[in-house]
Scaffold this motif. Structure first.
Motif, short mmCIF file in Angstrom:
data_model
loop_
_atom_site.label_atom_id
_atom_site.label_comp_id
_atom_site.label_asym_id
_atom_site.label_seq_id
_atom_site.Cartn_x
_atom_site.Cartn_y
_atom_site.Cartn_z
N ASN A 67 0.84 -1.20 0.00
CA ASN A 67 0.00 0.00 0.00
C ASN A 67 0.88 1.25 0.00
O ASN A 67 1.78 1.38 0.81
N LEU A 68 0.61 2.18 -0.90
CA LEU A 68 1.37 3.43 -0.95
C LEU A 68 0.59 4.61 -0.37
O LEU A 68 1.16 5.68 -0.17
N ASP A 69 -0.71 4.42 -0.08
CA ASP A 69 -1.52 5.51 0.49
C ASP A 69 -0.99 5.89 1.86
O ASP A 69 -0.81 5.05 2.73
N GLY A 70 -0.74 7.15 2.06
CA GLY A 70 -0.30 7.66 3.34
C GLY A 70 1.17 7.44 3.65
O GLY A 70 1.64 7.81 4.71
N ASP A 75 11.82 8.35 -1.28
CA ASP A 75 12.80 9.23 -1.91
C ASP A 75 13.20 8.78 -3.32
O ASP A 75 14.26 9.14 -3.80
N PHE A 76 12.35 7.98 -3.96
CA PHE A 76 12.61 7.56 -5.34
C PHE A 76 11.27 7.35 -6.03
O PHE A 76 10.23 7.23 -5.39
N GLU A 77 11.29 7.32 -7.35
CA GLU A 77 10.09 7.06 -8.15
C GLU A 77 10.04 5.57 -8.46
O GLU A 77 10.91 5.04 -9.17
N PRO A 78 9.06 4.83 -7.93
CA PRO A 78 9.00 3.38 -8.17
C PRO A 78 8.82 3.05 -9.65
O PRO A 78 8.00 3.67 -10.33
N THR A 83 14.76 -3.17 -7.45
CA THR A 83 14.83 -3.99 -6.24
C THR A 83 14.74 -3.06 -5.05
O THR A 83 15.44 -2.05 -4.98
N ILE A 84 13.83 -3.41 -4.11
CA ILE A 84 13.60 -2.56 -2.94
C ILE A 84 13.70 -3.38 -1.65
O ILE A 84 13.50 -4.59 -1.66
N ALA A 85 14.05 -2.69 -0.57
CA ALA A 85 14.01 -3.27 0.77
C ALA A 85 12.76 -2.71 1.44
O ALA A 85 12.58 -1.50 1.49
N VAL A 86 11.91 -3.60 1.95
CA VAL A 86 10.62 -3.20 2.49
C VAL A 86 10.51 -3.68 3.94
O VAL A 86 10.85 -4.82 4.24
N THR A 87 10.02 -2.81 4.80
CA THR A 87 9.62 -3.20 6.15
C THR A 87 8.14 -2.89 6.26
O THR A 87 7.72 -1.76 6.00
N VAL A 88 7.35 -3.90 6.59
CA VAL A 88 5.90 -3.76 6.68
C VAL A 88 5.41 -4.06 8.09
O VAL A 88 6.10 -4.72 8.87
N SER A 104 8.58 1.30 5.92
CA SER A 104 9.59 1.97 5.10
C SER A 104 9.85 1.18 3.82
O SER A 104 9.67 -0.04 3.79
N ILE A 105 10.24 1.92 2.79
CA ILE A 105 10.63 1.32 1.51
C ILE A 105 11.91 2.03 1.07
O ILE A 105 11.95 3.26 0.99
#
Length: 109
Positions: A67-70, A75-78, A83-88, A104-105
């Motif tokens: 989810n990207l809402d909120g 700091d980048f344009e997906p 490749t991304i590091a994600v904490t959910v 964080s992404i």
């Protein structure tokens, strides 16, 4: 005499019930980063409100919808293929693939 014993029992019972209901909010602090799940993923699809990703290093699931809402501080344009590091957060939507709210992404490459 019976009234005093009865009154004493009622007071003790009420005191016991009221002490069990008290809560101290200062002991209930939660650090989302500690309670989160982290993984590395590759972006498959990008929309205005979410990312569909392939999870690279977690055995529990292959894909996820992020989810990207909120979410502030991206700091980048997906783009597809990044490749991304994600904490959910630990709470996930029960769908296939699971819907997750990020803490964080970060862009890896």
């Amino acid at each position: 005499m019976k009234k005093r014993i009865g009154l004493s029992l009622i007071v003790l019972l009420a005191f016991g019930l009221l002490t069990g209901c008290a809560s101290d909010s200062s002991t209930e602090t939660t650090d989302l980063a500690v309670d989160g799940i982290s993984f590395t993923a590759e972006i498959d699809e990008v929309s205005d409100t979410e990312l569909l990703v392939t999870v690279l290093d977690d055995e529990n699931y292959d894909q996820a919808r992020i989810n990207l809402d909120g979410l502030e501080g991206l700091d980048f344009e997906p783009e597809v293929g990044q490749t991304i590091a994600v904490t959910v957060k630990n709470q996930m939507g029960m769908s296939m693939p699971p819907f997750m709210n990020p803490i964080s992404i970060e862009l890896k490459k």
